[in-house]
Motif scaffolding. Structure first.
Motif, mmCIF file in Angstrom:
data_model
loop_
_atom_site.group_PDB
_atom_site.id
_atom_site.type_symbol
_atom_site.label_atom_id
_atom_site.label_comp_id
_atom_site.label_asym_id
_atom_site.label_seq_id
_atom_site.Cartn_x
_atom_site.Cartn_y
_atom_site.Cartn_z
ATOM 1 N N VAL A 48 0.819 -1.200 0.000
ATOM 2 C CA VAL A 48 0.000 0.000 0.000
ATOM 3 C C VAL A 48 0.862 1.264 0.000
ATOM 4 O O VAL A 48 0.677 2.154 -0.835
ATOM 5 C CB VAL A 48 -0.932 0.025 1.236
ATOM 6 C CG1 VAL A 48 -1.684 1.344 1.320
ATOM 7 C CG2 VAL A 48 -1.897 -1.147 1.193
ATOM 8 N N TYR A 59 3.417 5.398 -2.749
ATOM 9 C CA TYR A 59 2.075 4.851 -2.614
ATOM 10 C C TYR A 59 1.701 3.994 -3.818
ATOM 11 O O TYR A 59 2.115 4.275 -4.946
ATOM 12 C CB TYR A 59 1.048 5.990 -2.508
ATOM 13 C CG TYR A 59 1.226 6.880 -1.325
ATOM 14 C CD1 TYR A 59 1.991 8.032 -1.406
ATOM 15 C CD2 TYR A 59 0.611 6.580 -0.113
ATOM 16 C CE1 TYR A 59 2.162 8.854 -0.311
ATOM 17 C CE2 TYR A 59 0.768 7.400 0.987
ATOM 18 C CZ TYR A 59 1.546 8.538 0.882
ATOM 19 O OH TYR A 59 1.704 9.354 1.970
ATOM 20 N N SER A 62 -3.559 2.722 -6.410
ATOM 21 C CA SER A 62 -4.947 2.577 -5.961
ATOM 22 C C SER A 62 -5.290 3.447 -4.757
ATOM 23 O O SER A 62 -6.471 3.694 -4.483
ATOM 24 C CB SER A 62 -5.244 1.108 -5.635
ATOM 25 O OG SER A 62 -4.363 0.642 -4.631
ATOM 26 N N VAL A 63 -4.273 3.911 -4.034
ATOM 27 C CA VAL A 63 -4.536 4.711 -2.830
ATOM 28 C C VAL A 63 -3.959 6.110 -2.931
ATOM 29 O O VAL A 63 -4.199 6.944 -2.032
ATOM 30 C CB VAL A 63 -3.993 4.015 -1.557
ATOM 31 C CG1 VAL A 63 -4.544 2.609 -1.457
ATOM 32 C CG2 VAL A 63 -2.476 4.023 -1.517
ATOM 33 N N ARG A 66 -5.491 9.537 -1.629
ATOM 34 C CA ARG A 66 -6.496 9.272 -0.586
ATOM 35 C C ARG A 66 -5.856 8.880 0.737
ATOM 36 O O ARG A 66 -6.371 9.195 1.808
ATOM 37 C CB ARG A 66 -7.440 8.155 -1.037
ATOM 38 C CG ARG A 66 -8.209 8.456 -2.295
ATOM 39 C CD ARG A 66 -9.248 7.377 -2.584
ATOM 40 N NE ARG A 66 -8.663 6.068 -2.789
ATOM 41 C CZ ARG A 66 -8.954 4.986 -2.068
ATOM 42 N NH1 ARG A 66 -9.832 5.069 -1.075
ATOM 43 N NH2 ARG A 66 -8.384 3.823 -2.342
ATOM 44 N N PHE A 67 -4.738 8.172 0.670
ATOM 45 C CA PHE A 67 -4.049 7.695 1.875
ATOM 46 C C PHE A 67 -2.772 8.500 2.086
ATOM 47 O O PHE A 67 -2.113 8.900 1.123
ATOM 48 C CB PHE A 67 -3.674 6.229 1.739
ATOM 49 C CG PHE A 67 -4.832 5.264 1.762
ATOM 50 C CD1 PHE A 67 -6.147 5.690 1.682
ATOM 51 C CD2 PHE A 67 -4.582 3.896 1.853
ATOM 52 C CE1 PHE A 67 -7.195 4.802 1.685
ATOM 53 C CE2 PHE A 67 -5.624 2.979 1.865
ATOM 54 C CZ PHE A 67 -6.935 3.444 1.776
ATOM 55 N N MET A 82 -6.340 7.234 6.178
ATOM 56 C CA MET A 82 -7.100 6.769 5.017
ATOM 57 C C MET A 82 -8.368 7.601 4.889
ATOM 58 O O MET A 82 -9.228 7.576 5.775
ATOM 59 C CB MET A 82 -7.445 5.284 5.174
ATOM 60 C CG MET A 82 -6.236 4.396 5.439
ATOM 61 S SD MET A 82 -6.640 2.651 5.465
ATOM 62 C CE MET A 82 -7.694 2.582 6.910
ATOM 63 N N LEU A 85 -12.627 6.533 1.774
ATOM 64 C CA LEU A 85 -12.548 5.077 1.706
ATOM 65 C C LEU A 85 -13.613 4.500 0.794
ATOM 66 O O LEU A 85 -14.732 5.025 0.704
ATOM 67 C CB LEU A 85 -12.664 4.478 3.107
ATOM 68 C CG LEU A 85 -11.381 4.584 3.944
ATOM 69 C CD1 LEU A 85 -11.669 4.414 5.419
ATOM 70 C CD2 LEU A 85 -10.368 3.559 3.476
ATOM 71 N N ASP A 89 -11.429 -1.018 -0.501
ATOM 72 C CA ASP A 89 -10.345 -0.880 0.468
ATOM 73 C C ASP A 89 -10.483 -1.867 1.622
ATOM 74 O O ASP A 89 -9.589 -1.963 2.464
ATOM 75 C CB ASP A 89 -10.304 0.543 1.036
ATOM 76 C CG ASP A 89 -9.958 1.585 -0.002
ATOM 77 O OD1 ASP A 89 -10.584 2.658 0.007
ATOM 78 O OD2 ASP A 89 -9.042 1.334 -0.824
ATOM 79 N N TYR A 93 -5.135 -4.968 7.145
ATOM 80 C CA TYR A 93 -3.987 -4.106 6.894
ATOM 81 C C TYR A 93 -2.846 -4.519 7.820
ATOM 82 O O TYR A 93 -3.029 -4.617 9.041
ATOM 83 C CB TYR A 93 -4.361 -2.643 7.121
ATOM 84 C CG TYR A 93 -5.159 -2.082 5.969
ATOM 85 C CD1 TYR A 93 -6.474 -2.475 5.757
ATOM 86 C CD2 TYR A 93 -4.593 -1.172 5.080
ATOM 87 C CE1 TYR A 93 -7.208 -1.988 4.689
ATOM 88 C CE2 TYR A 93 -5.317 -0.672 4.009
ATOM 89 C CZ TYR A 93 -6.623 -1.081 3.822
ATOM 90 O OH TYR A 93 -7.343 -0.594 2.757
#
Length: 114
Positions: A48, A59, A62-63, A66-67, A82, A85, A89, A93
């Motif tokens: 991630v 990163y 996909s994230v 956002r993350f 995060m 979401l 997702d 984790y």
């Protein structure tokens, strides 16, 4: 003995936010790299995000946006903020710390409902 303990997982609605934490104990030094991986049901574990000792971050696409990964070297703790979401997702984790040897936490479950 080095231990990584994750916390902060839970159930959240789509569009919501969660903040994961991972505290490393049993080490007298800061790890060169700390990161987060996730494993959705029936799927492989995917990378991630990673943060180096100096604060450089990377990163998964996909994230991205956002993350946010961050760390407190004094506390040997890494965080994953995060936002926005999505149901995809949903996963367990895992925290990972490495620099010579590598260590894994036991994971924390994040469930995003639609």
């Amino acid at each position: 003995q080095v231990q990584l303990v994750e916390s902060g997982g839970g159930l959240v609605q789509a569009g919501g936010s969660l903040r994961l934490s991972c505290a490393a104990s049993g080490s007298s030094f800061s790890f060169n790299n700390m990161g987060w991986y996730r494993q959705a049901p029936g799927k492989q574990r995917d990378w991630v995000a990673t943060i180096t000792n100096g604060g450089s971050t990377n990163y998964a696409d996909s994230v991205k946006g956002r993350f946010t990964i961050s760390r407190d070297n004094a506390k040997n703790t890494v965080y994953l903020q995060m936002n926005s979401l999505k149901p995809e997702d949903t996963a367990v984790y895992y925290c990972r710390a490495w620099g010579g040897m590598a260590y894994w936490g036991k994971g924390t479950l994040v469930t995003v409902s639609s």
